[in-house]
Design an enzyme around this catalytic site. Structure first.
Site: not given
Ligand code: BDR
Ligand code: CA
Length: 350
Positions: A12, A17, A153, A258, A272-273
């Site tokens: 996504d 990603d 992912v 933030q 992450h991915d």
């Protein structure tokens, strides 16, 4: 010559990603069969467009196709009381356009982490003329034995729908390495991680499938954060994909600062991915991996979308349906990225 690892990316896209896609296209140990897009960080038409941009950035437009996937989750949008249901419509249904769950409750920093358009030129190429779910089913059925690894992912919608539509694909899957879930670390609610939260029923379909599943949850991806300082070495490589990754690390760091106190202090961000992609070739990048029973809360209370792992030591344990990583080797992950990007530069004769 050593066999390449046949993979399918399901994304996504999305800034992390994008980094995952670059690594899946440039690591020569992979044979990337195709990219499926799905609704998640942003609407599927944008995740598709961004994926096409990344393919062109890596100069892979002759080799790699992008298949547009599902534009809404499997079940949750049918439930009027779920957090993400309000007004969500499939593109084909009346009353479009479809709001995106991420945009609904926009949090400070979200737009920096996942801008609608990646900082790349609009793509010249188009997505393939076939839906991701149909392509997934055809590709898996045509494969020999168990040779294809899926790397989802984003929300798990495409794969769950494909499994429901044609369960004969299930024994064809070698392994599914998922970026999703969280045990002690979560991001969308105190109990849930974004990819699972968007489509919890889809994650449950996968967890019930009997496939070999490795979960790369937030506990692991946060341990493998990369800092702005480290991105400088990546930028210095100087190729288009390396500069894109450095830009995205910097942009994500601004976003994370933030809302995430720890990342603000470290001046970095989890990618992450990309960690899930690394874990396919180098499983040792995941540490403290539990072989356990995992299920998702789909009961629509405070824990909606939570991945619940059973850590009880039972004489007769529940079926062990996944490997769930609680930690990661940050150095291995960073060195892998640098090495792959440097090799790509050498291959281009730069
Ligand atoms: C996951 O959610 C998305 O925002 C990221 O791309 C990643 O796949 C992290 O929770
Ligand atoms: Ca993602």
């Amino acid at each position: 010559m050593e066999d390449k690892r046949k993979i399918i990316m399901d994304v996504d896209t999305g800034s992390d990603d994008a980094i995952a896609l670059v690594m899946s296209m440039l690591d020569e140990h992979f044979d990337l069969l195709g990219i499926c897009s799905v609704n998640g960080n942003i609407e599927v038409k944008l995740t598709t467009d961004n994926s096409l941009r990344v393919v062109e950035c890596c100069d892979k437009q002759e080799e790699v196709k992008v298949y547009k996937g599902c534009d809404i989750p499997m079940v949750s949008t049918l439930m009027p009381w779920t957090p993400q249901s309000t007004g969500i419509r499939s593109e084909g249904m009346k009353d479009s356009p479809m709001p995106n769950p991420r945009r609904e409750g926009t949090r400070a920093g979200d737009k920096e982490v996942h801008p609608e358009h990646l900082p790349l030129p609009a793509p010249v190429i188009r997505e393939a003329d076939k839906s991701a779910v149909v392509w997934l089913i055809e590709t898996l059925l045509a494969s020999e034995g168990k040779e294809i690894t899926l790397i989802p992912v984003g929300p798990l919608t495409n794969i769950a729908v494909a499994m429901r539509a044609d369960p004969r694909i299930i024994p064809k899957i070698k392994e599914i390495v998922i970026m999703g879930g969280g045990h002690l670390v979560n991001n969308t609610s105190p109990a849930s991680e974004f990819n699972v939260w968007v489509d919890p029923e889809a994650m449950e379909v996968l967890l019930h499938s009997g496939c070999k599943i490795t979960m790369v949850p937030l506990d692991a991806t946060h341990a493998a954060y990369i800092t702005v300082g480290e991105s400088k070495r990546i930028r210095a490589i100087g190729t288009k994909p390396a500069v894109l990754i450095a830009d995205l690390i910097e942009q994500r760091t601004v976003g994370y600062a933030q809302f995430d106190a720890e990342m603000n202090e470290k001046q970095g961000a989890p990618l992450h991915d990309a960690l899930a992609v690394c874990a396919v070739l180098y499983p040792e990048v995941l540490k403290n991996v539990l072989h356990c029973n995992c299920h998702v809360d789909i009961s629509r209370g405070y824990a909606y979308g939570q991945t619940i792992i059973d850590r009880r030591e039972r004489v007769h344990p529940e079926p062990l349906n996944c490997y769930f990583a609680l930690d990661a080797d940050r150095e291995l992950f960073y060195n892998w990225m640098v090495e792959v990007l440097e090799k790509d530069k050498a291959r281009r004769g730069l």
